[in-house]
Write an enzyme that holds these catalytic residues in place. Structure first.
Site, short mmCIF file in Angstrom:
data_model
loop_
_atom_site.label_atom_id
_atom_site.label_comp_id
_atom_site.label_asym_id
_atom_site.label_seq_id
_atom_site.Cartn_x
_atom_site.Cartn_y
_atom_site.Cartn_z
N HIS A 267 2.57 -5.06 -3.85
CA HIS A 267 2.52 -3.70 -3.30
C HIS A 267 3.69 -2.87 -3.84
CE1 HIS A 267 1.94 -0.82 0.21
NE2 HIS A 267 3.21 -0.56 -0.12
N GLU A 268 4.90 -3.41 -3.78
CA GLU A 268 6.07 -2.65 -4.22
C GLU A 268 6.06 -2.44 -5.73
OE1 GLU A 268 7.31 -1.31 -1.87
OE2 GLU A 268 6.86 -2.67 -0.21
N HIS B 117 1.53 5.77 5.98
CA HIS B 117 1.19 4.36 6.20
C HIS B 117 0.04 4.19 7.18
CE1 HIS B 117 5.26 3.86 4.49
NE2 HIS B 117 4.78 2.70 4.06
#
Length: 538
Positions: free
Chosen positions: A339-340, A448
């Site tokens: 994800h990062e 988010h």
């Protein structure tokens, strides 16, 4: 001094001895991708390893692509309000298309008298022999800008000083805490630009000349005439030359080097977190390399991971430092590493802003590719962060965004669970559920949370199902991965919203018919998936 291009400086940001207006500016380190054309082309590792003849061929295609875009812009300018495209538009970057070797991806930036307009970029797909194949936006991107005064009244030094005052008041992230003593330095990037409030989701307000001040991961827009704070948000986003640092509870990124590619630093103790983060970085690199990408920037950038960081967030992509950042034990979750890493890919492709619907799309792409990176090396699933083994369960569930409960009236919301799964459920900063663990989520527009809408659509497109009465036959993860990556690389720009993204994804699918076993029937199911979450489809 006109500073339409960003440059990096380092100041002792919290000491009283700031430079005064009128003093010489620090040495400028100008970013690589700006307004010249062929010599600023981003080259893939493949082109760097080929023969000189092949390099000349690549350069020829880039020049032809650049000429095709200028021709297209000149024709469009005659139809609209652009009086001189060579003054109002600049070509920022040219890249090879990973799916079609004879195409180029050209990214253009709207300008006003040499000053860029924040968020106003267009991505062109060009086949040099035929011209522009597609563009992500119509032109002009933001009309009626001629009246904006592009000569700043206050200097960038004054703007930095005022930004630091704001920075001191917020003190949210670990890097902010690391800058509170006179012995700690901060990276500060000022840039002169035109701020359009509609590009950050604000409904009211005039377009103004502003200094964008990026102080580590904190982004502030300072009015370039009166010095007032216009807007601020956090850009700390939750990378095969690998460097891994073990901070052992510290906060100073880039310290405590323990691994360099496959070699431990002599005398260093290699923690479990360092091993797993280092390995995870290699896996993320490997996944994207199979899609034709060389590291997060598609230019072979080194991948720097920081583990056991004293930080409030589980994992982060540090935009300014170009580093991956993890709390203790977080590297156990490969999908979070993926994800990062994907946030880095997004920064260097579509460049989706970390705000509003664009920010929700940023989070969606990071979730999707994070899950795919994990699935490529472990077991495929549709949850994010299950490897953390939290008592509350995974951080997000793409198959069922409502998992964990979802009610906009609930709040504050301490865990990253319970998201909307339909566009009619999209939340705003006024909803209690958006006011969770930090001000950053509210300021960025509940990104988010709202990413759950596209998370659900992606699940339906790949796996199928019935949602809100709409039946979808899944096309599989492999096909969807190709479609989404092509969309991210070719058809989105920094301020793309959800409706634009749906149009772009469907267009990418149609463009890939006949490749990777993608069919027209697959594209019809992709459209059904987005219809099932309440988004209009072409």
């Amino acid at each position: 001094m006109r500073l339409g291009l960003p440059f990096a400086i380092t100041l002792f940001c919290c000491s009283p001895g700031l430079p005064q207006a009128g003093q010489a500016a620090p040495e400028q380190t100008v970013h690589a991708s700006h307004n010249t054309q062929a010599d600023e082309t981003t080259r893939s590792s493949t082109s760097l390893k080929t023969t000189r003849a092949r390099n000349r061929g690549e350069d020829k295609l880039n020049r032809e692509a650049s000429s095709a875009v200028w021709k297209f812009l000149e024709q469009e300018g005659e139809k609209g309000d652009i009086t001189d495209v060579h003054k109002d538009i600049s070509i920022a970057r040219i890249e090879a298309d990973p799916n079609f070797p004879d195409r180029r991806i050209v990214r253009a930036q709207q300008m006003v008298r040499g000053v860029p307009v924040f968020g106003d970029q267009t991505t062109f797909v060009v086949k040099p022999s035929k011209g522009v194949v597609s563009s992500s936006n119509s032109l002009p991107l933001t009309p009626d800008l001629a009246s904006v005064d592009t000569t700043p009244t206050i200097s960038w030094l004054d703007a930095v000083g005022r930004a630091i005052e704001t920075y001191r008041k917020v003190k949210r992230s670990a890097r902010l805490r690391a800058c509170q003593t006179p012995t700690e330095s901060c990276s500060i990037t000022p840039q002169l630009l035109i701020f359009d409030p509609t590009r950050v989701g604000l409904k009211a307000g005039a377009r103004r000349l502003a200094w964008l001040i990026r102080l580590d991961t904190f982004v502030m827009f300072i009015d370039a005439h009166d010095g007032s704070l216009i807007f601020r948000y956090s850009d700390l986003q939750s990378a095969r030359h690998r460097l891994t640092y073990d901070l052992d509870g510290g906060v100073d990124l880039g310290h405590g080097l323990v691994l360099v590619e496959n070699v431990p630093v002599p005398g260093a103790t290699i923690s479990h977190d360092a091993k797993t983060a280092h390995s995870g970085a290699a896996k993320a690199y490997s996944f994207f390399s199979k899609l034709g990408r060389d590291s997060y920037d598609n230019g072979g950038a080194k991948i720097e991971s920081n583990v056991r960081v004293d930080n409030d967030s589980y994992g982060q992509w540090h935009v300014g430092a170009q580093m991956l950042v993890y709390r203790p034990q977080v590297p156990d979750a490969l999908d979070i590493i993926g994800h990062e890493f994907t946030h880095g890919v997004i920064q260097h492709s579509a460049g989706l802003q970390y705000l509003g619907e664009a920010g929700a799309l940023n989070e969606f792409f990071a979730d999707y590719f994070g899950a795919e990176i994990e699935g490529a090396f472990q077991t495929h699933n549709w949850t994010i962060g299950e490897g953390l083994h939290l008592p509350e369960g995974p951080l997000r569930n793409m198959a069922n965004p409502h998992d964990g409960g979802f009610d906009p009236k609930d709040g504050p919301w301490p865990w990253n669970r319970g998201q909307p799964d339909h566009y009619t459920e999209k939340v705003t900063p006024a909803d209690n559920i958006c006011k969770f663990s930090s001000h950053a989520e509210k300021a960025s527009g509940c990104i988010h949370l709202n990413s759950g809408i596209f998370n659900k659509a992606a699940y339906l497109a790949a796996a199928g199902g019935i949602h809100h009465g709409v039946s979808v036959k899944g096309i599989g993860r492999k096909k969807l991965t190709r479609i989404l990556y092509a969309t991210l690389e070719e058809r989105l720009d920094p301020s793309s919203d959800m409706n634009t993204a749906v149009q772009a994804i469907v267009a990418s699918c149609k463009d890939l018919i006949g490749r990777y076993r993608i069919s027209a029937a697959d594209c019809a199911e992709v459209k059904n998936a987005f219809a099932a979450v309440g988004l209009p489809v072409p």
